[in-house]
Design a protein around this motif. Structure first.
Motif, PDB file in Angstrom:
ATOM      1  N   ASN A 181      -6.486  10.795   7.054  1.00 15.23           N
ATOM      2  CA  ASN A 181      -6.045   9.606   7.801  1.00 15.23           C
ATOM      3  C   ASN A 181      -4.616   9.756   8.317  1.00 15.23           C
ATOM      4  N   PHE A 182      -3.780  10.442   7.531  1.00 16.87           N
ATOM      5  CA  PHE A 182      -2.365  10.580   7.905  1.00 16.87           C
ATOM      6  C   PHE A 182      -2.065  11.904   8.594  1.00 16.87           C
ATOM      7  N   ASN A 351      -9.239   3.833   2.782  1.00 17.20           N
ATOM      8  CA  ASN A 351      -8.736   2.935   3.823  1.00 17.20           C
ATOM      9  C   ASN A 351      -7.791   1.881   3.248  1.00 17.20           C
ATOM     10  N   LEU A 352      -8.118   1.370   2.052  1.00 16.56           N
ATOM     11  CA  LEU A 352      -7.237   0.382   1.431  1.00 16.56           C
ATOM     12  C   LEU A 352      -5.884   0.994   1.084  1.00 16.56           C
ATOM     13  N   PHE A 353      -5.896   2.211   0.543  1.00 10.91           N
ATOM     14  CA  PHE A 353      -4.616   2.838   0.209  1.00 10.91           C
ATOM     15  C   PHE A 353      -3.852   3.233   1.467  1.00 10.91           C
ATOM     16  N   SER A 354      -4.559   3.659   2.500  1.00 14.11           N
ATOM     17  CA  SER A 354      -3.890   4.003   3.756  1.00 14.11           C
ATOM     18  C   SER A 354      -3.180   2.779   4.327  1.00 14.11           C
ATOM     19  N   GLU A 355      -3.850   1.621   4.281  1.00 12.70           N
ATOM     20  CA  GLU A 355      -3.208   0.391   4.760  1.00 12.70           C
ATOM     21  C   GLU A 355      -2.040   0.015   3.870  1.00 12.70           C
ATOM     22  N   TRP A 356      -2.191   0.222   2.549  1.00 11.61           N
ATOM     23  CA  TRP A 356      -1.088  -0.056   1.621  1.00 11.61           C
ATOM     24  C   TRP A 356       0.127   0.801   1.986  1.00 11.61           C
ATOM     25  N   LEU A 357      -0.111   2.071   2.245  1.00 14.54           N
ATOM     26  CA  LEU A 357       0.983   2.978   2.596  1.00 14.54           C
ATOM     27  C   LEU A 357       1.651   2.576   3.913  1.00 14.54           C
ATOM     28  N   LYS A 358       0.859   2.142   4.872  1.00 18.64           N
ATOM     29  CA  LYS A 358       1.445   1.702   6.141  1.00 18.64           C
ATOM     30  C   LYS A 358       2.309   0.465   5.937  1.00 18.64           C
ATOM     31  N   ASP A 359       1.815  -0.472   5.106  1.00 15.74           N
ATOM     32  CA  ASP A 359       2.619  -1.653   4.807  1.00 15.74           C
ATOM     33  C   ASP A 359       3.894  -1.268   4.060  1.00 15.74           C
ATOM     34  N   PRO A 364       1.244   7.452   9.825  1.00 12.15           N
ATOM     35  CA  PRO A 364       0.527   8.713  10.042  1.00 12.15           C
ATOM     36  C   PRO A 364       1.189   9.537  11.139  1.00 12.15           C
ATOM     37  N   GLU A 365       1.036  10.838  11.045  1.00 13.26           N
ATOM     38  CA  GLU A 365       1.482  11.688  12.146  1.00 13.26           C
ATOM     39  C   GLU A 365       0.669  11.363  13.411  1.00 13.26           C
ATOM     40  N   ARG A 366       1.300  11.454  14.547  1.00 16.44           N
ATOM     41  CA  ARG A 366       0.596  11.142  15.794  1.00 16.44           C
ATOM     42  C   ARG A 366      -0.456  12.167  16.137  1.00 16.44           C
TER      43      ARG A 366
END
Length: 372
Positions: A181-182, A351-359, A364-366
C-alpha cells in the motif's frame, strides 16, 4: 566394441548432453553474488533463505524468460515462491533443486520502456528455503541496478503476521499488504507458534526475543543440514527500516506467561531493539483478539500494551506509539476452525492500519522507486 571406442562413444554422448543442457539455459547468466541482485529478508551465506517473505528483486531490461538454479539446501520436494512482474499481484511457482522456469507474464510497461522489475520471495511460513545458485535470463537481457524505496517496514510477530493458512502465504498477509500500500520495502520476521518470551512453544525452541537477532528462523532446529544459529548482521538490511511494527503476545499468554512477566519481556526486547533502531518509529499493536461466532471477542493482556508504551515513553523514548486494534477483527474476518485472519480479514487489517498510519502522518510513496 574395443574399450577405447566405448570410451570415445561415451564421451561424445556426455558432450552432447552437456551441450543440450547448456542450450536449455543459455542467455545472460547472473551469479548469486552479483551486486545488482537486491536481496531482502534473511539469507545465510549459502546463500539460502530463512523466514517468510525473504527473497530478491531484479531490475532488468528486455526480460523475456527467466530460469533459476537452486542448490541442494532447497526445501524438498519444493519451496513455494511468490513472483511479481512490474508490481503486479504475486502468483505462486513451486521451485525445487535444479533448474526452474520462472514465468514472466505480460505486465504493464512503465514509461513505454522495455524494462521490468521482477520480485521473487518465499511465501511459506515453513518449508521455505531456497538455495540460490544461478539466474539465467534470455539473450539480449541486461541486469540493471535496483533502487529501493525510501520507506522500509520491519514487521515482527507470530502466525497472525506470517500468513499461516493463507493460500499465498505471507504475500497475502496484512504486513506484506501494508508494504505494498505504501510502495515500500518490507521485511517480515514472524514465526507461527512462537512467543516473545524466550521459551519453547509449539515446536519453537526459542522465542522471538532471541530469534529475531539470528539469521535463521525458529525452524532451524528441524533442519538437519543447518541445525544451528548465526547472528544476523543488521547492516545487511538494505535499506535499514524506517518504521518497525510489532504484533505479538498470543502465544505468550497460551504458554502461561503472566501479564507482569510479559511487560518486562517486552520492555527488555524494546531495549535491545533500540541498540539497532535508534531513531526509528516503533508501533506496538494491541491484540485484535480471538473472535467467536456469538460476536464476543477474547482479548489478552488487557491494558498491558498500554503499560508497555507508557513505561517505554517514561524512559525517554519519544518514538514509540500504541496502535489500538480493538474491534478490527470479527468472526467474519477469520477462519472458523482456527480464528486466524482469512484472506479478506488480512486485507481489512492492512487497510485499517494503512489509514491509521496516514492519520498519524505517514504518506505512501507516489510511485515505486524503481520503475520499469
Amino acid at each position: 566394441m574395443p574399450t577405447m571406442a566405448i570410451l570415445a562413444s561415451s564421451c561424445r554422448v556426455f558432450l552432447l548432453l552437456a551441450a543440450l543442457t547448456v542450450g536449455l539455459v543459455s542467455g545472460l547468466t547472473i551469479q548469486n553474488d552479483d551486486p545488482r541482485i537486491h536481496y531482502h529478508g534473511r539469507w545465510d551465506d549459502s546463500p539460502g533463505t530463512w523466514w517468510a517473505g525473504s527473497g530478491l528483486k531484479l531490475h532488468v531490461q528486455n526480460a523475456k524468460t527467466m530460469k533459476i538454479r537452486l542448490g541442494s539446501l532447497t526445501t524438498s520436494p519444493f519451496a513455494a515462491l511468490g513472483v511479481s512482474v512490474n508490481y503486479e499481484p504475486f502468483f505462486t511457482v513451486n521451485a525445487s533443486v535444479g533448474w526452474n522456469d520462472i514465468p514472466l507474464p505480460a505486465a504493464p510497461r512503465f514509461k513505454r520502456s522495455d524494462k521490468s522489475v521482477i520480485r521473487l520471495n518465499v511465501e511459506g511460513w515453513q518449508n521455505n528455503r531456497i538455495n540460490l545458485e544461478t539466474i539465467v535470463l534470455n539473450r539480449g537481457a541486461q541486469l540493471l541496478p535496483y533502487k529501493p524505496s525510501k520507506l522500509s517496514f520491519q514487521f515482527i510477530g507470530d502466525s497472525l503476521s506470517a500468513g499461516q493458512y493463507l493460500p499465498l502465504g505471507v504475500d497475502q498477509a496484512w504486513p506484506f499488504l501494508v508494504g505494498e500500500n505504501f510502495k515500500a520495502e518490507h521485511t517480515i520476521n514472524a514465526q507461527p507458534g512462537a512467543t516473545l518470551t524466550d521459551i519453547p512453544s509449539y515446536g519453537n525452541v526459542h522465542g522471538v526475543s532471541f530469534q529475531f537477532f539470528k539469521t535463521e528462523d525458529t525452524g532451524y532446529v528441524w533442519t538437519s543440514d543447518h541445525n544451528y544459529t548465526t547472528p544476523w548482521d543488521f547492516r545487511r538490511d538494505r535499506p535499514s527500516p524506517t518504521h518497525v511494527v510489532i504484533h505479538i503476545g498470543a502465544n505468550d499468554v497460551s504458554q502461561g506467561v503472566t501479564p507482569d512477566q510479559f511487560v518486562q519481556e517486552y520492555l527488555d526486547f524494546l531495549k535491545r531493539l533500540r541498540t539497532i533502531y535508534r531513531t526509528q518509529s516503533i508501533f506496538v499493536f494491541t491484540p485484535w483478539g480471538w473472535p467467536s461466532a456469538d460476536g464476543n471477542v477474547w482479548y489478552y493482556y488487557d491494558g498491558k500494551y498500554e503499560e508497555i508504551v507508557r513505561k517505554q515513553t517514561a524512559l525517554g523514548d519519544s518514538r514509540i506509539f500504541l496502535v489500538n486494534t480493538t474491534g478490527w477483527v470479527t468472526f467474519d474476518d477469520v477462519f472458523a476452525d482456527n480464528q486466524h485472519p482469512n484472506v479478506p480479514g488480512h486485507v481489512k487489517i492492512a487497510n485499517l492500519f494503512s489509514e491509521w498510519l496516514k492519520d498519524w502522518g505517514l504518506r505512501p510513496e507516489r510511485q515505486w522507486a524503481t520503475l520499469a
